[in-house]
Scaffold this motif. Structure first.
Motif, mmCIF file in Angstrom:
data_model
loop_
_atom_site.group_PDB
_atom_site.id
_atom_site.type_symbol
_atom_site.label_atom_id
_atom_site.label_comp_id
_atom_site.label_asym_id
_atom_site.label_seq_id
_atom_site.Cartn_x
_atom_site.Cartn_y
_atom_site.Cartn_z
ATOM 1 N N THR A 1 32.688 27.139 43.981
ATOM 2 C CA THR A 1 32.510 28.631 44.190
ATOM 3 C C THR A 1 32.529 29.188 42.604
ATOM 4 O O THR A 1 33.122 28.766 41.695
ATOM 5 N N ALA A 2 31.409 30.189 42.384
ATOM 6 C CA ALA A 2 31.192 30.941 41.393
ATOM 7 C C ALA A 2 31.414 32.359 41.908
ATOM 8 O O ALA A 2 30.557 33.321 42.053
ATOM 9 N N THR A 3 32.618 32.619 42.331
ATOM 10 C CA THR A 3 32.784 33.911 43.115
ATOM 11 C C THR A 3 33.693 34.854 42.344
ATOM 12 O O THR A 3 34.578 35.600 42.853
ATOM 13 N N GLY A 4 33.695 34.703 41.056
ATOM 14 C CA GLY A 4 34.590 35.871 40.153
ATOM 15 C C GLY A 4 35.832 35.399 39.950
ATOM 16 O O GLY A 4 36.245 34.300 39.964
ATOM 17 N N PHE A 5 36.502 36.352 39.485
ATOM 18 C CA PHE A 5 37.871 35.950 38.709
ATOM 19 C C PHE A 5 38.999 37.221 39.233
ATOM 20 O O PHE A 5 38.736 38.022 39.653
ATOM 21 N N LYS A 6 40.252 36.493 39.188
ATOM 22 C CA LYS A 6 41.523 37.468 39.617
ATOM 23 C C LYS A 6 41.914 37.967 38.361
ATOM 24 O O LYS A 6 42.040 37.378 37.077
#
Length: 493
Positions: free
Chosen positions: A338-343
């Motif tokens: 998963t390369a779906t951003g960061f919190k």
């Protein structure tokens, strides 16, 4: 002051150097065993590179080594930060392998910080706290149905920053989730070893090749004030008024030309990867530099892209894990990256403090992306996504140093609240609510730096800014800012 800094990436290292020069007692806490932040060896994934050319991705007072290539690997960026720490003798003040478990305002002012390190758990008191942990510190992984089935069949899910070698994917059917630079970077490397590589993209982003038609460097187009000025800022002045006169016809024409050329060069229409909308949409999120070999891999059949869809659930077929997609297809999924951003989360703060830092939408209320409106003795350094993140972080440290030293006054709280509220509303609107909880300032990185230095009352010359309109930003032009601030504050004492 006794100052604590959380994080030893660009922002933490720059804060340590700037504030030490201003006479403060600084300690940097970093949970990783090395400096680097997102570039730490504990977080680097195969294929990690910068989106900037090396001359624009530095702190102001140390250039990248000449032997480094124009486009840096993650290892080279981390090496640069180690060089910076050594050059400015910052090692004694950086506590590696030391996690900030909690930070709580102390009764008499300052912060009590609970630390977990090699010697166990301890508590330290500091007069001021700087959060320099960055907006890319904790990866976000979507919640999927059927994860238990995936794992029971031998499959696994991991974030891109958790993939440190290609042995994990060798001979496997791999699904990469996302279409940002990290997703495309890692997909190219995975495809070299995997049995199959499928990229699942909920939304296609516009990509920029490193060189337009193999000649014109991307840095000349977007890493200049002209490139930034092509997109309408919250308030337009100076030369930007010319670009956006007549309903932004001139700017729109220039951006449209880039869209046409890059689409042709990357064969987006032929490959079925032409994004929806227009190239100007990059101002709603971020420009994504085209990964070398990605579109070539798609054309060769080494990389498959499932566009405009997402994973609906994981299932098993004949004992093998699959990802069922919302478009009705199913793809084999031994490994899911998963390369779906960061919190944008701060786990060391209590819920009460986090509520004070954010508005009803959950967006951070930070004046100049630095100063919280409701929490004392606290500032943020580099807590934004910027084209020039090292320079942005360094100049935020300058603002903090000036603020703590009485070098400039901030507006009344009511005025800052109104400013932040208006800014957040504009950010939400221009990004279709993809503003990373108020931390995404791209593509307006230099506007942010200008505002920060305007407050401090120290800036580069008009001549330098004129040059930056046509040539890529060179952080070296800002090397005099901190020494000038030191002189300014010394003259006040």
């Amino acid at each position: 002051m006794k100052i604590a800094v959380i994080g030893a990436g660009f922002a933490g290292v720059a804060s340590a150097k700037v504030l030490t020069e201003l006479g403060h007692d600084v300690t940097v806490y970093e949970k990783a065993p090395d400096v680097g932040g997102v570039w730490s060896r504990t977080r680097r994934y195969p294929g990690l590179t910068t989106q900037n050319n090396k001359d624009s991705y530095t702190l102001s007072d140390l250039r990248m080594p000449k032997v480094f290539p124009e486009w840096l690997s993650g290892e080279q960026v981390q090496s640069y930060l180690e060089m910076y720490v050594e050059k400015y003798e910052l090692t004694p003040m950086i506590k590696l392998s030391t996690e900030v478990r909690s930070a709580q305002p102390a009764g008499g002012g300052g912060w009590d910080i609970v630390l977990a390190g090699v010697d166990g758990e301890t508590t330290e008191h500091h007069d001021h706290l700087i959060v320099a942990s960055g907006v890319f510190s904790e990866p976000f992984t979507p919640a999927y149905d059927g994860v238990e089935d995936l794992e029971a069949a031998g499959g696994r899910i991991l974030a891109a920053s958790e993939l440190h070698d290609l042995e994990t994917v060798k001979g496997k059917d791999v699904v990469v989730v996302g279409y940002g630079k990290s997703a495309c970077d890692v997909a190219v490397e995975i495809a070299k070893e995997a049995a199959s590589t499928t990229v699942v993209a909920r939304q296609l982003l516009w990509k920029m090749p490193r060189k337009i038609k193999g000649v014109l460097n991307y840095k000349v187009l977007l890493l200049t004030r002209m490139g930034e000025g092509l997109f309408p800022y919250q308030s337009i002045s100076g030369a930007e008024k010319v670009l956006h006169a007549g309903g932004s016809k001139m700017a729109g024409s220039m951006v449209g030309s880039v869209e046409s050329v890059t689409s042709s060069q990357l064969k987006l229409k032929k490959l079925g990867l032409l994004p929806k909308g227009q190239f100007t949409d990059i101002a709603r999120s971020t420009v994504s530099l085209a990964t070398e070999g990605f579109f070539e891999g798609v054309e060769a059949g080494d990389i498959a892209v499932e566009r405009d869809t997402e994973i609906a659930a994981f299932v098993t077929k004949d004992g093998k894990p699959y990802a069922e997609l919302a478009n009705g297809r199913a793809v084999p999924a031994d490994v899911v990256v998963t390369a779906t951003g960061f919190k944008q989360e701060l786990p060391f703060f209590s819920e009460e403090i986090c509520d004070q830092l954010t508005d009803d939408n959950g967006d951070y209320q930070l004046y100049r992306q630095i100063l919280p409106l409701g929490v004392k003795d606290l500032t943020f350094a580099g807590y934004n996504s910027s084209f020039f993140s090292p320079l942005s972080a360094e100049m935020s440290a300058v603002w903090i140093g000036s603020h703590l030293g009485g070098g400039h006054e901030v507006p009344p709280v009511e005025e800052m609240e109104a400013h932040v509220t208006e800014r957040l509303a504009w950010m939400r609107e221009r990004t279709d609510n993809h503003h990373a909880r108020g931390t995404n300032i791209i593509p307006f990185s230099m506007h942010n730096i200008d505002e920060v230095l305007s407050d401090v009352g120290i800036d580069v010359s008009k001549r330098v800014k004129a040059v930056q309109w046509l040539l890529p930003i060179n952080p070296k032009a800002y090397a005099s800012i901190t020494p000038r601030l030191v002189e300014k504050l010394a003259a006040r004492s």
